[in-house]
Design an enzyme around this catalytic site. Structure first.
Site, PDB file in Angstrom:
ATOM      1  N   LYS A  84       0.852  -1.190   0.000  1.00 50.63           N
ATOM      2  CA  LYS A  84       0.000   0.000   0.000  1.00 50.63           C
ATOM      3  C   LYS A  84       0.888   1.240   0.000  1.00 50.63           C
ATOM      4  CE  LYS A  84      -4.408   0.611   2.327  1.00 50.63           C
ATOM      5  NZ  LYS A  84      -5.063   0.425   3.625  1.00 50.63           N
TER       6      LYS A  84
HETATM    7  C1  E4P Z   1      -8.283   1.410   3.509  1.00 48.68           C
HETATM    8  O1  E4P Z   1      -7.614   0.506   3.091  1.00 48.68           O
HETATM    9  C2  E4P Z   1      -8.179   1.985   4.856  1.00 48.68           C
HETATM   10  O2  E4P Z   1      -7.495   1.053   5.671  1.00 48.68           O
HETATM   11  C3  E4P Z   1      -9.488   2.196   5.537  1.00 48.68           C
HETATM   12  O3  E4P Z   1     -10.583   1.764   4.762  1.00 48.68           O
HETATM   13  C4  E4P Z   1      -9.648   3.546   6.145  1.00 48.68           C
HETATM   14  O4  E4P Z   1     -10.894   3.606   6.765  1.00 48.68           O
HETATM   15  P1  E4P Z   1     -11.284   4.694   7.862  1.00 48.68           P
HETATM   16  O5  E4P Z   1     -11.656   5.963   7.155  1.00 48.68           O
HETATM   17  O6  E4P Z   1     -12.476   4.098   8.562  1.00 48.68           O
HETATM   18  O7  E4P Z   1     -10.098   4.848   8.756  1.00 48.68           O
END
Ligand code: E4P
Length: 219
Positions: A84
């Site tokens: 990522k």
């Molecule tokens: C995506 O891969 C992120 O880990 C995640 O969906 C972020 O979500 P949040 O806005 O609930 O922190």
């Protein structure tokens, strides 16, 4: 549509795998901290052993050279690791390099179609538009998924749309309608997908009717 769990919690992942519908996992530094992870490498390995599917592991570095180096190390942990990378100029540059090296990437923190287009052009495997965080500031997260779908289809990009920052079942369904390839969700949202009050009432009635029938035929 594939379902990923957005968590670093091993118990949650095990439970979701047991449902037989889990296709992968996404993590981020916040989720790793929340799960109390002290050894990320061994934790990612454990996740990959529990779930058969892609597991997103996020880089901590934010400059090009360090991101590429960290990505290589993460990708070495297990063949299912997808690295990522944040949507910043150095991140796009790193995605382009990693794509050339055959290392799969998930471009995170996508909030606009322009950002998704840049990531796709660089060869990202996934883009992660953050629905919930857009909705939080009065924007329309689902509209973003629709825009990205249209753009990717117009040009035949193979980059997959991974709907992220999902807060409730309606986000999952709207993402499916909008053509997202994957939805990543917290365990709580996955559990909510099963629920409907009429299912509970219906099941209770079926069982009580059958119990009454058994009582009447045995008395
Ligand atoms: C995506 O891969 C992120 O880990 C995640 O969906 C972020 O979500 P949040 O806005 O609930 O922190």
């Amino acid at each position: 549509m594939r379902f990923f769990l957005d968590t670093a919690d091993l118990t949650e992942i095990q439970e979701a795998v047991a449902y037989g519908i889990l296709d992968g996992v996404t993590t981020n530094p916040t989720l790793m901290a929340k799960a109390g992870v002290s050894d990320p490498e061994s934790h990612y390995r454990k996740i990959c052993e529990i779930v058969s599917g892609d597991v997103s592991a996020e880089v901590i570095a934010t400059d090009y050279e360090a991101m590429v180096e960290e990505a290589k190390q993460l990708a070495n942990i297990h063949p299912n690791i997808v690295v990522k990378i944040p949507m910043i100029p150095d991140g796009v540059k790193a995605i382009a390099t990693l794509s050339q090296l055959g290392i799969r990437t998930n471009c995170t923190l996508i909030f606009s179609p322009a950002q998704a287009l840049l990531a796709a052009k660089a060869g990202a495997t996934y883009v992660s538009p953050f629905l919930g965080r857009l909705d939080d500031i009065g924007h329309d997260g689902i509209a973003l998924i629709k825009q990205i779908r249209l753009i990717f289809d117009n040009y035949g990009f193979e980059t997959q749309i991974l709907a992220a920052s999902i807060r409730h079942p309606k986000h999952v369904i709207a993402s499916a309608e909008a053509g997202a390839d994957v939805a990543t969700m917290p365990f709580k949202v996955l559990q909510q997908l099963f629920k409907h009050p009429l299912t509970d009432i219906g099941l209770e009635r079926f069982l009580s009717d059958y119990r009454k029938h058994l009582e009447s035929t045995t008395s």
